[in-house]
Design a protein around this motif. Structure first.
Motif, mmCIF file in Angstrom:
data_model
loop_
_atom_site.group_PDB
_atom_site.id
_atom_site.type_symbol
_atom_site.label_atom_id
_atom_site.label_comp_id
_atom_site.label_asym_id
_atom_site.label_seq_id
_atom_site.Cartn_x
_atom_site.Cartn_y
_atom_site.Cartn_z
ATOM 1 N N LYS A 153 0.819 -1.218 0.000
ATOM 2 C CA LYS A 153 0.000 0.000 0.000
ATOM 3 C C LYS A 153 0.851 1.265 0.000
ATOM 4 N N THR A 154 2.009 1.190 0.647
ATOM 5 C CA THR A 154 2.823 2.399 0.846
ATOM 6 C C THR A 154 4.031 2.482 -0.074
ATOM 7 N N GLU A 155 4.215 1.495 -0.932
ATOM 8 C CA GLU A 155 5.437 1.410 -1.747
ATOM 9 C C GLU A 155 5.693 2.668 -2.578
ATOM 10 N N SER A 156 4.675 3.135 -3.290
ATOM 11 C CA SER A 156 4.901 4.286 -4.180
ATOM 12 C C SER A 156 5.208 5.556 -3.381
ATOM 13 N N LEU A 157 4.552 5.729 -2.214
ATOM 14 C CA LEU A 157 4.836 6.898 -1.379
ATOM 15 C C LEU A 157 6.249 6.827 -0.796
ATOM 16 N N MET A 158 6.639 5.624 -0.373
ATOM 17 C CA MET A 158 7.998 5.469 0.176
ATOM 18 C C MET A 158 9.045 5.800 -0.882
ATOM 19 N N ASN A 159 8.793 5.364 -2.105
ATOM 20 C CA ASN A 159 9.725 5.677 -3.200
ATOM 21 C C ASN A 159 9.784 7.184 -3.449
ATOM 22 N N ARG A 160 8.621 7.830 -3.389
ATOM 23 C CA ARG A 160 8.549 9.269 -3.652
ATOM 24 C C ARG A 160 9.342 10.079 -2.620
ATOM 25 N N TYR A 161 9.295 9.642 -1.365
ATOM 26 C CA TYR A 161 9.913 10.412 -0.283
ATOM 27 C C TYR A 161 11.198 9.786 0.280
ATOM 28 N N SER A 162 11.739 8.820 -0.441
ATOM 29 C CA SER A 162 12.894 8.073 0.079
ATOM 30 C C SER A 162 14.139 8.936 0.287
ATOM 31 N N SER A 163 14.257 10.031 -0.444
ATOM 32 C CA SER A 163 15.452 10.871 -0.292
ATOM 33 C C SER A 163 15.358 11.787 0.935
ATOM 34 N N SER A 164 14.143 12.067 1.389
ATOM 35 C CA SER A 164 13.961 12.995 2.506
ATOM 36 C C SER A 164 13.588 12.318 3.823
ATOM 37 N N PHE A 165 13.059 11.091 3.748
ATOM 38 C CA PHE A 165 12.567 10.426 4.949
ATOM 39 C C PHE A 165 13.060 8.982 5.018
ATOM 40 N N ARG A 166 13.135 8.468 6.229
ATOM 41 C CA ARG A 166 13.428 7.048 6.446
ATOM 42 C C ARG A 166 12.183 6.378 7.014
ATOM 43 N N PHE A 167 11.979 5.125 6.621
ATOM 44 C CA PHE A 167 10.769 4.415 7.020
ATOM 45 C C PHE A 167 11.115 3.075 7.674
#
Length: 212
Positions: free
Chosen positions: A19-33
């Motif tokens: 469910k969150t894959e595309s959002l994680m990819n979008r924000y991967s440079s600014s956030f850690r999950f």
């Protein structure tokens, strides 16, 4: 605040990741999950790398795509969020528990102010109590067995009718270590929820030790 945790229930880590894959990819440079699985549900931690990153906006985006499984943030607990919703909507709830032995009632009443919405509980393990106190029919018990979708539903309806609660919950299952069979394995649990507008029963197989 550098990080926030989103609390979820009723979804596995792998499904939450999808469910969150595309959002994680979008924000991967600014956030850690990070996914933090627990027997009560999966928590999802978002940590920002830079002070100027908009954590508030990002957490709301993730919360939205995690629906209907995400229910709160950080120290929120499911029964606390449920309590708030019940009080806000002026709804009452009662439980009929077999395999859970009163645990759902305890969780609901661990919240301060629970007497506003929790009417009571009947813990009925024997078939006689199911029949006498919850009006589960003998025919249903004989045709389906105590651990069945039909009995869970009749228990939920029975407690709702007895207490005049808006919402009735019924549980029945095989906790073990004995009593399992090929058709009804250990860990099999049926949970029924009956509201003024709908009835729902879900089947689960919990492969965990009974005291967790």
């Amino acid at each position: 605040k550098n990080q926030v945790t989103i609390k979820t229930a009723g979804i596995m880590e792998s499904q939450l990741a999808e469910k969150t894959e595309s959002l994680m990819n979008r924000y991967s440079s600014s956030f850690r999950f990070a996914f933090l699985p627990h027997y009560t549900g999966v928590s999802f931690r978002i940590q920002k790398n830079n002070a100027e990153d908009n954590l508030l906006m990002v957490k709301e985006e993730f919360f939205k795509v995690m629906q209907p499984y995400a229910y709160g943030f950080d120290d929120d607990i499911l029964e606390g969020v449920l309590a708030y919703a019940l009080i806000k909507k002026k709804l009452t709830i009662a439980t009929a528990e077999s395999c859970t032995g009163g645990l759902i009632g305890k969780r609901l009443t661990d919240v301060a102010g629970s007497s506003k919405y929790f009417l009571g509980s009947i813990t009925a393990y024997s078939n006689n109590l199911k029949k006498d106190l919850l009006n589960v029919s003998n025919n249903t018990l004989e045709s389906n067995g105590a651990v069945s979708e039909a009995v869970a539903l009749e228990m939920a309806n029975g407690i709702r009718n007895k207490t005049h609660a808006d919402i009735g919950i019924g549980t029945t299952g095989i906790s073990g270590p004995d009593g399992g069979s090929e058709s009804k394995p250990l860990g099999l649990v049926y949970i029924a929820v009956v509201t003024p507008s709908k009835s729902k029963v879900k089947k689960y197989i919990f492969r965990v030790k009974r005291n967790i």
